[in-house]
Motif scaffolding. Structure first.
Motif, PDB file in Angstrom:
ATOM      1  N   ALA A   1      -7.100 -55.362 -48.627  1.00 37.68           N
ATOM      2  CA  ALA A   1      -6.729 -54.061 -49.194  1.00 37.68           C
ATOM      3  C   ALA A   1      -7.411 -53.773 -50.523  1.00 37.68           C
ATOM      4  N   THR A   2      -7.817 -54.821 -51.241  1.00 33.54           N
ATOM      5  CA  THR A   2      -8.545 -54.655 -52.508  1.00 33.54           C
ATOM      6  C   THR A   2      -9.488 -55.848 -52.687  1.00 33.54           C
ATOM      7  N   GLY A   3     -10.384 -55.728 -53.631  1.00 28.81           N
ATOM      8  CA  GLY A   3     -11.247 -56.861 -53.981  1.00 28.81           C
ATOM      9  C   GLY A   3     -10.431 -58.017 -54.523  1.00 28.81           C
ATOM     10  N   ASN A   4      -9.432 -57.699 -55.339  1.00 24.29           N
ATOM     11  CA  ASN A   4      -8.597 -58.774 -55.885  1.00 24.29           C
ATOM     12  C   ASN A   4      -7.839 -59.531 -54.798  1.00 24.29           C
ATOM     13  N   ALA A   5      -7.416 -58.831 -53.748  1.00 19.00           N
ATOM     14  CA  ALA A   5      -6.728 -59.500 -52.634  1.00 19.00           C
ATOM     15  C   ALA A   5      -7.711 -60.420 -51.901  1.00 19.00           C
TER      16      ALA A   5
ATOM     17  N   GLY B   1     -10.070 -58.817 -63.943  1.00 23.45           N
ATOM     18  CA  GLY B   1      -8.924 -58.733 -63.033  1.00 23.45           C
ATOM     19  C   GLY B   1      -8.702 -60.041 -62.279  1.00 23.45           C
ATOM     20  N   LEU B   2      -9.798 -60.715 -61.928  1.00 17.98           N
ATOM     21  CA  LEU B   2      -9.674 -61.998 -61.219  1.00 17.98           C
ATOM     22  C   LEU B   2      -9.382 -63.137 -62.205  1.00 17.98           C
ATOM     23  N   ARG B   3      -9.966 -63.021 -63.396  1.00 18.12           N
ATOM     24  CA  ARG B   3      -9.673 -64.036 -64.419  1.00 18.12           C
ATOM     25  C   ARG B   3      -8.176 -64.011 -64.753  1.00 18.12           C
TER      26      ARG B   3
ATOM     27  N   ALA C   1     -18.998 -67.786 -58.519  1.00 22.71           N
ATOM     28  CA  ALA C   1     -19.987 -67.159 -59.389  1.00 22.71           C
ATOM     29  C   ALA C   1     -19.938 -65.647 -59.244  1.00 22.71           C
ATOM     30  N   GLU C   2     -20.438 -64.980 -60.263  1.00 27.75           N
ATOM     31  CA  GLU C   2     -20.493 -63.519 -60.232  1.00 27.75           C
ATOM     32  C   GLU C   2     -21.800 -63.123 -60.907  1.00 27.75           C
ATOM     33  N   THR C   3     -22.718 -62.547 -60.165  1.00 30.05           N
ATOM     34  CA  THR C   3     -24.028 -62.251 -60.733  1.00 30.05           C
ATOM     35  C   THR C   3     -24.635 -61.008 -60.105  1.00 30.05           C
TER      36      THR C   3
ATOM     37  N   ASN D   1     -20.452 -60.592 -55.059  1.00 35.24           N
ATOM     38  CA  ASN D   1     -21.719 -59.844 -54.982  1.00 35.24           C
ATOM     39  C   ASN D   1     -21.513 -58.352 -55.229  1.00 35.24           C
ATOM     40  N   THR D   2     -20.358 -58.010 -55.825  1.00 31.93           N
ATOM     41  CA  THR D   2     -19.990 -56.602 -55.999  1.00 31.93           C
ATOM     42  C   THR D   2     -21.010 -55.814 -56.819  1.00 31.93           C
ATOM     43  N   PHE D   3     -21.473 -56.386 -57.937  1.00 31.19           N
ATOM     44  CA  PHE D   3     -22.385 -55.657 -58.826  1.00 31.19           C
ATOM     45  C   PHE D   3     -23.744 -55.415 -58.185  1.00 31.19           C
ATOM     46  N   ALA D   4     -24.174 -56.331 -57.329  1.00 35.30           N
ATOM     47  CA  ALA D   4     -25.529 -56.219 -56.775  1.00 35.30           C
ATOM     48  C   ALA D   4     -25.559 -55.389 -55.501  1.00 35.30           C
TER      49      ALA D   4
ATOM     50  N   VAL E   1     -19.450 -64.903 -49.517  1.00 38.52           N
ATOM     51  CA  VAL E   1     -19.688 -63.778 -50.413  1.00 38.52           C
ATOM     52  C   VAL E   1     -18.421 -62.945 -50.469  1.00 38.52           C
ATOM     53  N   MET E   2     -18.113 -62.448 -51.660  1.00 38.21           N
ATOM     54  CA  MET E   2     -16.971 -61.550 -51.812  1.00 38.21           C
ATOM     55  C   MET E   2     -17.458 -60.206 -52.342  1.00 38.21           C
ATOM     56  N   HIS E   3     -16.828 -59.110 -51.874  1.00 37.41           N
ATOM     57  CA  HIS E   3     -17.099 -57.779 -52.416  1.00 37.41           C
ATOM     58  C   HIS E   3     -15.804 -57.057 -52.714  1.00 37.41           C
ATOM     59  N   SER E   4     -15.808 -56.302 -53.795  1.00 41.42           N
ATOM     60  CA  SER E   4     -14.851 -55.223 -53.919  1.00 41.42           C
ATOM     61  C   SER E   4     -15.528 -54.048 -53.215  1.00 41.42           C
ATOM     62  N   THR E   5     -15.046 -53.695 -52.014  1.00 40.97           N
ATOM     63  CA  THR E   5     -15.667 -52.580 -51.273  1.00 40.97           C
ATOM     64  C   THR E   5     -15.330 -51.244 -51.929  1.00 40.97           C
ATOM     65  N   THR E   6     -14.386 -51.285 -52.877  1.00 42.31           N
ATOM     66  CA  THR E   6     -14.064 -50.125 -53.719  1.00 42.31           C
ATOM     67  C   THR E   6     -15.324 -49.570 -54.381  1.00 42.31           C
ATOM     68  N   LYS E   7     -16.311 -50.434 -54.597  1.00 40.63           N
ATOM     69  CA  LYS E   7     -17.471 -50.097 -55.419  1.00 40.63           C
ATOM     70  C   LYS E   7     -18.615 -49.568 -54.541  1.00 40.63           C
TER      71      LYS E   7
ATOM     72  N   THR F   1      -9.758 -48.155 -52.122  1.00 42.34           N
ATOM     73  CA  THR F   1      -9.833 -49.531 -52.623  1.00 42.34           C
ATOM     74  C   THR F   1      -9.948 -50.462 -51.422  1.00 42.34           C
ATOM     75  N   GLY F   2     -10.699 -51.532 -51.597  1.00 42.07           N
ATOM     76  CA  GLY F   2     -10.851 -52.500 -50.513  1.00 42.07           C
ATOM     77  C   GLY F   2     -11.600 -53.727 -50.989  1.00 42.07           C
ATOM     78  N   GLY F   3     -11.499 -54.790 -50.204  1.00 40.07           N
ATOM     79  CA  GLY F   3     -12.226 -56.021 -50.525  1.00 40.07           C
ATOM     80  C   GLY F   3     -12.631 -56.711 -49.240  1.00 40.07           C
TER      81      GLY F   3
ATOM     82  N   SER G   1     -14.383 -48.612 -63.286  1.00 44.72           N
ATOM     83  CA  SER G   1     -14.917 -48.770 -61.932  1.00 44.72           C
ATOM     84  C   SER G   1     -16.408 -48.447 -61.892  1.00 44.72           C
ATOM     85  N   LEU G   2     -16.997 -48.530 -60.703  1.00 46.35           N
ATOM     86  CA  LEU G   2     -18.445 -48.436 -60.553  1.00 46.35           C
ATOM     87  C   LEU G   2     -18.801 -48.199 -59.093  1.00 46.35           C
ATOM     88  N   GLY G   3     -20.088 -47.917 -58.878  1.00 48.35           N
ATOM     89  CA  GLY G   3     -20.604 -47.898 -57.511  1.00 48.35           C
ATOM     90  C   GLY G   3     -20.464 -46.590 -56.774  1.00 48.35           C
TER      91      GLY G   3
HETATM   92  C1  LIG Z   1     -13.761 -54.185 -59.087  1.00 46.83           C
HETATM   93  C2  LIG Z   1     -14.181 -55.588 -59.015  1.00 46.83           C
HETATM   94  C3  LIG Z   1     -13.352 -56.575 -58.450  1.00 46.83           C
HETATM   95  C4  LIG Z   1     -11.942 -56.284 -57.964  1.00 46.83           C
HETATM   96  O1  LIG Z   1     -11.908 -55.351 -56.946  1.00 46.83           O
HETATM   97  P1  LIG Z   1     -10.664 -54.340 -56.696  1.00 46.83           P
HETATM   98  O2  LIG Z   1     -11.069 -53.599 -55.484  1.00 46.83           O
HETATM   99  O3  LIG Z   1     -10.534 -53.498 -57.932  1.00 46.83           O
HETATM  100  O4  LIG Z   1      -9.451 -55.176 -56.506  1.00 46.83           O
HETATM  101  C5  LIG Z   1     -13.840 -57.871 -58.377  1.00 46.83           C
HETATM  102  N1  LIG Z   1     -15.064 -58.199 -58.840  1.00 46.83           N
HETATM  103  C6  LIG Z   1     -15.881 -57.280 -59.406  1.00 46.83           C
HETATM  104  C7  LIG Z   1     -17.208 -57.707 -59.904  1.00 46.83           C
HETATM  105  C8  LIG Z   1     -15.466 -55.954 -59.515  1.00 46.83           C
HETATM  106  O5  LIG Z   1     -16.276 -55.059 -60.090  1.00 46.83           O
END
Ligand SMILES: *Cc1c(COP(=O)(O)O)cnc(C)c1O
Length: 370
Positions: free
Chosen positions: A73-77, A101-103, A140-142, A171-174, A189-195, A204-206, A324-326
Motif C-alpha cells: 500500500a505504500t513504500g514504507n509498508a 520515514g524508513l529510518r 542501500a539507497e542510491t 531504487n526510488t530516486f533513480a 529492489v524496493m520502490h515507493s511507487t508513489t514517486k 501511494t504504493g510500494g 514527495s517527488l517523481g
Molecule cells: C517516498 C520514499 C519512501 C517511502 O515511500 P511511501 O510511499 O511514502 O511510503 C521510501 N524511500 C524513498 C527513497 C522515498 O523517496
C-alpha cells in the motif's frame, strides 16, 4: 524486449471474456470456486491476490530484471515487510542518510526487535567495520536523499555475498530506467511507487522485486499476505497505467534536471549543486559506471543561508512547495524543516524534483527569484 516495450505490455492482461484491450479493474474481493472446490481463475480472495495487483507486480518485476514482485500500500509498508521477514535479533546495516520515514520506522517500531547501524555508505570501510555475527541485511539507497550521494552497488553486493547477507536497494530516486540494481548484484529492489513509477502524485504504493526465489523471499510473501498492507485494485491500476509512460517521462526528467543543474551551478546566488550528472559531483565517475542516466532529482545550497532559501521557495510560481517527488510537476522543498532536528541536512539546502514543464519556464522562474 526493451524497457519501453516492457512498460507497455508486461502489465496488461486482455480479458478473455470481453476482450477489453485495457485490463479492467477487478473490485471483487472474492472469486468463485469450481465444483471440486478449486480456484480455476487463479484467485481466491483479494488480500491474497488480485488481477490488477498481479499485473503491477509483473510489470515492475520485468522493468527491474527480476523474477517476482510483491506490491504494497505504500513504500514504507514494502520496507517494513523486509524488516518483518527477518528473525528477531537480526542486525541491519543502513546508510546514515536513509529515507527519514524508513529510518524512523526502524528506530521507533523495530527498536528492541532488530538492531541497526547507520553508516556512511560512500566509505565501504564503514560497512565492513559494523558487520557482526547477527548481521543479516544491508539496505542501500542510491542516489540518496537529499545530498544525492551514491553507494557503489556492485562493491556492496560483493561484500554482501562474502558475508552471506541479503542486499536490498531502495531504487526510488533513480527508477528502473536510470539504474538496475539487480543486474549490479543486489538481491532485492524496493520502490515507493508513489514517486516515479506512478508519476502523477495521486497514488501511494510500494513494491519489492527479487532476483531469485529464496526462503527469505517466501517469508516476505507471507508478510504481504498475512500482514495485509496490500494496495487496492484501483491504485494498482493507476500505477500500472502510469508505468506505461515511465521510460519517456524519465527522459524528460533527466534532460530537464541536467539543464537545471547546469544553470544553477553557474548562478552567483548558488553555493553548490548536487546532481550525479554534473562533472563536479564527487562521484560522477561512479554515476557513469552504475547509472544508465542520472535521474530527475537534485539539490542545491544557497548563499545567504536559511532565510534566502525560504525566500526563494516562497517566490517561485511554477515550482510547487511540497514534499514527495517523481510527478510530472516540479516540486521544491526546504528539507531541513521537514526532517526534524536530528537531521544532517544543511539549513540552506533546497531539494528539487524536476518535472516535465518546459525547461525555459523552469529556469525563468528560478532566475527571477534567485
Ligand atoms: C517516498 C520514499 C519512501 C517511502 O515511500 P511511501 O510511499 O511514502 O511510503 C521510501 N524511500 C524513498 C527513497 C522515498 O523517496
Amino acid at each position: 524486449m526493451k524497457i519501453e516495450t516492457l512498460a507497455i505490455h508486461s502489465g496488461n492482461i486482455i480479458d478473455s471474456n470481453t476482450k477489453a484491450a485495457i485490463q479492467p479493474i477487478t473490485l471483487s474481493t472474492t472469486f468463485e470456486r469450481g465444483e471440486n472446490g478449486d480456484y480455476s481463475g487463479g484467485y481466491m480472495y483479494s488480500r491474497s491476490n488480485n488481477p490488477n495487483r498481479k499485473s503491477l507486480e509483473n510489470v515492475v518485476a520485468a522493468l527491474e530484471n527480476g523474477i517476482e514482485a510483491c506490491a504494497f500500500a505504500t513504500g514504507n509498508a514494502a520496507g517494513m515487510s523486509v524488516f518483518q521477514a527477518l528473525e528477531p535479533g537480526s542486525h541491519i546495516i543502513c546508510p546514515d542518510d536513509m529515507y527519514h520515514g524508513l529510518r524512523n520506522q526502524l528506530k521507533l517500531i523495530f527498536k528492541g526487535i532488530l538492531s541497526f547501524d547507520f553508516v556512511d555508505f560512500t566509505d565501504l570501510e564503514q560497512i565492513f567495520k559494523v558487520i557482526k555475527r547477527e548481521t543479516k541485511l544491508i539496505w542501500a539507497e542510491t542516489p540518496s536523499n537529499p545530498l544525492l550521494k551514491l553507494s557503489d552497488i556492485a562493491q556492496i553486493a560483493h561484500i554482501a555475498k562474502e558475508h552471506q547477507l541479503i542486499f536490498v536497494v531502495d531504487n526510488t530516486f533513480a527508477s528502473p530506467c536510470c539504474q538496475q540494481p539487480l543486474s549490479l548484484g543486489a538481491d532485492m529492489v524496493m520502490h515507493s511507487t508513489t514517486k516515479y513509477l506512478n508519476g502523477h502524485s495521486d497514488v501511494t504504493g510500494g513494491i519489492l522485486v527479487t532476483k531469485e526465489i529464496t526462503p527469505f523471499w517466501e517469508k516476505v510473501k507471507l508478510v504481504q499476505g498475512y500482514g495485509g498492507a496490500v494496495p487496492a485494485p484501483f491504485d494498482c491500476y493507476l500505477v500500472t497505467r502510469g508505468i506505461k509512460t515511465l521510460p519517456y517521462r524519465m527522459r524528460g526528467h533527466v534532460a530537464n534536471a541536467q539543464a537545471l543543474a547546469k544553470f544553477l551551478e553557474n548562478h552567483e546566488a548558488v553555493e553548490a549543486v548536487f546532481y550525479p550528472g554534473l562533472t563536479s559531483h564527487p562521484q560522477h565517475e561512479l554515476a557513469k559506471k552504475q547509472m544508465l542516466s542520472f535521474g530527475g532529482m537534485l539539490s542545491f545550497l544557497l548563499k545567504g543561508g536559511e532565510e534566502k532559501a525560504k525566500q526563494v521557495v516562497n517566490g517561485l510560481k511554477i515550482f510547487t512547495q511540497a514534499t514527495s517527488l517523481g510527478g510530472v510537476e516540479s516540486l521544491i522543498e526546504h528539507r531541513y524543516s521537514v526532517e526534524g532536528p536530528d537531521t544532517k541536512t544543511p539549513k540552506n539546502l533546497l531539494r528539487v524534483s524536476v518535472g516535465l514543464e518546459h525547461i525555459d519556464d523552469l529556469i525563468g522562474d528560478l532566475e527571477r527569484v534567485l
